[in-house]
Design a protein around this motif. Structure first.
Motif, short mmCIF file in Angstrom:
data_model
loop_
_atom_site.label_atom_id
_atom_site.label_comp_id
_atom_site.label_asym_id
_atom_site.label_seq_id
_atom_site.Cartn_x
_atom_site.Cartn_y
_atom_site.Cartn_z
N GLU A 1 0.84 -1.20 0.00
CA GLU A 1 0.00 0.00 0.00
C GLU A 1 0.87 1.26 0.00
OE1 GLU A 1 -3.95 1.64 2.39
OE2 GLU A 1 -2.50 0.34 3.42
N ILE A 2 1.94 1.23 0.78
CA ILE A 2 2.86 2.38 0.82
C ILE A 2 3.55 2.55 -0.53
CG2 ILE A 2 4.87 3.35 1.99
CD1 ILE A 2 4.11 1.64 4.43
N TRP A 3 3.94 1.43 -1.15
CA TRP A 3 4.62 1.48 -2.45
C TRP A 3 3.70 2.04 -3.53
CZ3 TRP A 3 8.68 2.11 -5.06
CH2 TRP A 3 8.81 1.66 -6.37
N GLN A 4 2.42 1.67 -3.51
CA GLN A 4 1.48 2.20 -4.50
C GLN A 4 1.31 3.71 -4.34
OE1 GLN A 4 0.20 0.61 -7.08
NE2 GLN A 4 1.28 -1.26 -6.44
N ALA A 5 1.34 4.20 -3.10
CA ALA A 5 1.24 5.65 -2.87
C ALA A 5 2.47 6.36 -3.39
CB ALA A 5 1.05 5.92 -1.38
N ILE A 6 3.65 5.77 -3.20
CA ILE A 6 4.89 6.39 -3.67
C ILE A 6 4.90 6.45 -5.19
CG2 ILE A 6 7.39 6.04 -3.83
CD1 ILE A 6 7.31 4.94 -1.00
N LYS A 7 4.41 5.41 -5.86
CA LYS A 7 4.40 5.41 -7.32
C LYS A 7 3.46 6.46 -7.89
CE LYS A 7 3.54 1.06 -8.15
NZ LYS A 7 3.36 -0.21 -8.92
N ARG A 8 2.48 6.91 -7.12
CA ARG A 8 1.54 7.92 -7.60
C ARG A 8 2.01 9.34 -7.31
NH1 ARG A 8 -4.14 6.15 -8.15
NH2 ARG A 8 -4.17 3.90 -8.26
N LEU A 9 3.10 9.51 -6.59
CA LEU A 9 3.62 10.85 -6.33
C LEU A 9 4.28 11.41 -7.59
CD1 LEU A 9 5.28 10.43 -2.80
CD2 LEU A 9 3.12 11.57 -3.34
N PRO A 10 4.24 12.73 -7.80
CA PRO A 10 4.95 13.32 -8.95
C PRO A 10 6.44 12.99 -8.89
CG PRO A 10 3.45 14.91 -7.97
CD PRO A 10 3.47 13.73 -7.05
N ALA A 11 6.99 12.55 -10.00
CA ALA A 11 8.34 11.99 -10.00
C ALA A 11 9.41 13.00 -9.65
CB ALA A 11 8.64 11.34 -11.35
N ARG A 12 9.36 14.20 -10.24
CA ARG A 12 10.48 15.13 -10.13
C ARG A 12 10.19 16.31 -9.21
NH1 ARG A 12 13.81 15.56 -15.73
NH2 ARG A 12 14.01 13.35 -16.15
N LYS A 13 9.14 16.23 -8.43
CA LYS A 13 8.82 17.32 -7.52
C LYS A 13 9.16 16.91 -6.09
CE LYS A 13 5.15 19.39 -10.30
NZ LYS A 13 3.72 19.79 -10.33
N ALA A 14 9.88 17.80 -5.40
CA ALA A 14 10.20 17.56 -4.00
C ALA A 14 9.09 18.14 -3.14
CB ALA A 14 11.53 18.19 -3.64
N PRO A 15 8.35 17.32 -2.41
CA PRO A 15 7.23 17.85 -1.64
C PRO A 15 7.66 18.68 -0.44
CG PRO A 15 7.52 15.53 -1.19
CD PRO A 15 8.48 15.87 -2.30
N GLY A 16 8.90 18.50 0.02
CA GLY A 16 9.35 19.21 1.22
C GLY A 16 10.68 19.89 1.03
N PRO A 17 11.08 20.70 2.01
CA PRO A 17 12.35 21.42 1.89
C PRO A 17 13.58 20.54 1.97
CG PRO A 17 11.35 21.78 4.05
CD PRO A 17 10.35 21.04 3.23
N ASN A 18 13.41 19.25 2.33
CA ASN A 18 14.58 18.36 2.38
C ASN A 18 15.07 17.97 1.00
OD1 ASN A 18 12.51 16.65 1.63
ND2 ASN A 18 12.40 15.61 3.58
N GLY A 19 14.27 18.21 -0.06
CA GLY A 19 14.73 17.99 -1.42
C GLY A 19 14.58 16.58 -1.95
N PHE A 20 14.10 15.62 -1.15
CA PHE A 20 13.95 14.25 -1.63
C PHE A 20 12.73 14.15 -2.53
CE2 PHE A 20 16.23 13.38 2.43
CZ PHE A 20 17.38 12.88 1.85
N THR A 21 12.90 13.61 -3.71
CA THR A 21 11.82 13.46 -4.68
C THR A 21 11.31 12.02 -4.67
OG1 THR A 21 13.36 12.90 -6.46
CG2 THR A 21 12.86 15.23 -6.12
N ALA A 22 10.20 11.81 -5.39
CA ALA A 22 9.67 10.45 -5.51
C ALA A 22 10.63 9.55 -6.28
CB ALA A 22 8.31 10.48 -6.19
#
Length: 274
Positions: free
Chosen positions: A96-117
């Motif tokens: 379930e967690i993996w399916q959520a990660i695959k649906r995140l935008p690939a090249r956008k960092a959601p937070g200031p830490n800079g980690f992308t999907a």
């Protein structure tokens, strides 16, 4: 390169175009456009960056989630029919967690830490167990210290060219990657049930419905009233900043009437309160 792509906000360019003069001009233009040079607070002009940050924090801290006293209440049982939503409180699993990660935008960092999907997908075998452990703690409602994983970087975007006061800015936030994934998992659980929970005349943000249907309905209604040639009144109500000003206790009261379980509501409380 990833940071430059986010600053330029040009997702359609190829990687080889990231060093063109047009690309850098776009980055500079958006930075200058979104820079807050001054704010009017209590009829006083503030230009110091620290003073503006303190004023913005005080403004939104007093606005978000405040519980205003109510002189009357609503009989929600007469307005809302509860549904069976017990499966929303089920334990989390790695798939379930993996399916959520695959649906995140690939090249956008959601937070200031800079980690992308892309980072999570490439390193999933390494970080998988860490994320599963986090979700197990959240399932057990051990949310103490989750604020460290839910820190956000609040940014103000002008809603009008002559923005002067805090009401003229739209707040957006960069959410930490872990909190973003947690919210995504909850939303994916809820998405299949929205069609039954939300009435048919609400057309926004529901899979299979289109917001343009409302526009067509209003246009046809206005045309019909014009053809009838009778006195009529058409009202447009603007619900400005509805979520910013809503009372969170009332929000949970409504969700509880819809049939949401105590564990799902506790998860939402952990996200909102931290």
């Amino acid at each position: 390169r990833s940071i430059a792509r986010q600053r330029a906000h040009l997702a359609t360019l190829k990687d080889g175009d990231a060093n063109t003069s047009f690309y850098h001009r776009q980055c500079s233009y958006r930075r200058q456009k979104n820079t807050v040079h001054s704010l009017v607070v209590d009829e006083e002009i503030i230009t110091d960056q620290e003073d503006m940050a303190a004023a913005a924090y005080a403004h939104f801290d007093a606005l978000l989630g405040t519980a205003a006293p109510r002189e009357c209440t609503l009989d929600l049982s007469a307005l809302i029919t509860p549904a069976n939503l017990d499966d929303l409180d089920a334990p989390f699993d790695a798939e379930e967690i993996w399916q959520a990660i695959k649906r995140l935008p690939a090249r956008k960092a959601p937070g200031p830490n800079g980690f992308t999907a892309d980072f999570l997908r490439a390193c999933w075998p390494i970080v998988k167990q860490d994320l599963v452990d986090v979700f197990q703690q959240l399932y057990a409602l051990r949310g103490r210290g989750f604020s460290c994983l839910n820190q956000v970087l609040l940014t103000l975007l002008p809603k009008r060219a002559d923005a002067r006061c805090l009401g003229d800015y739209r707040p957006i936030s960069l959410i930490h990657l872990v909190a973003k994934i947690f919210a995504k998992v909850l939303s994916l659980r809820l998405a299949p049930k929205l069609n039954a929970l939300v009435s048919a005349n609400k057309n926004a943000f529901i899979p299979g419905r289109s917001l343009h249907d409302n526009f067509v309905l209003v246009r046809q209604s206005a045309r019909l009233l014009h053809q009838l040639k009778a006195p009529r009144l058409l009202l447009k109500l603007d619900l400005a900043r509805a979520f910013d000003s809503i009372s969170w206790p009332f929000l949970f009261e409504v969700l509880r009437q819809y049939g949401f379980g105590s564990r799902f509501l506790d998860w939402l409380a952990i996200l909102l309160s931290s």
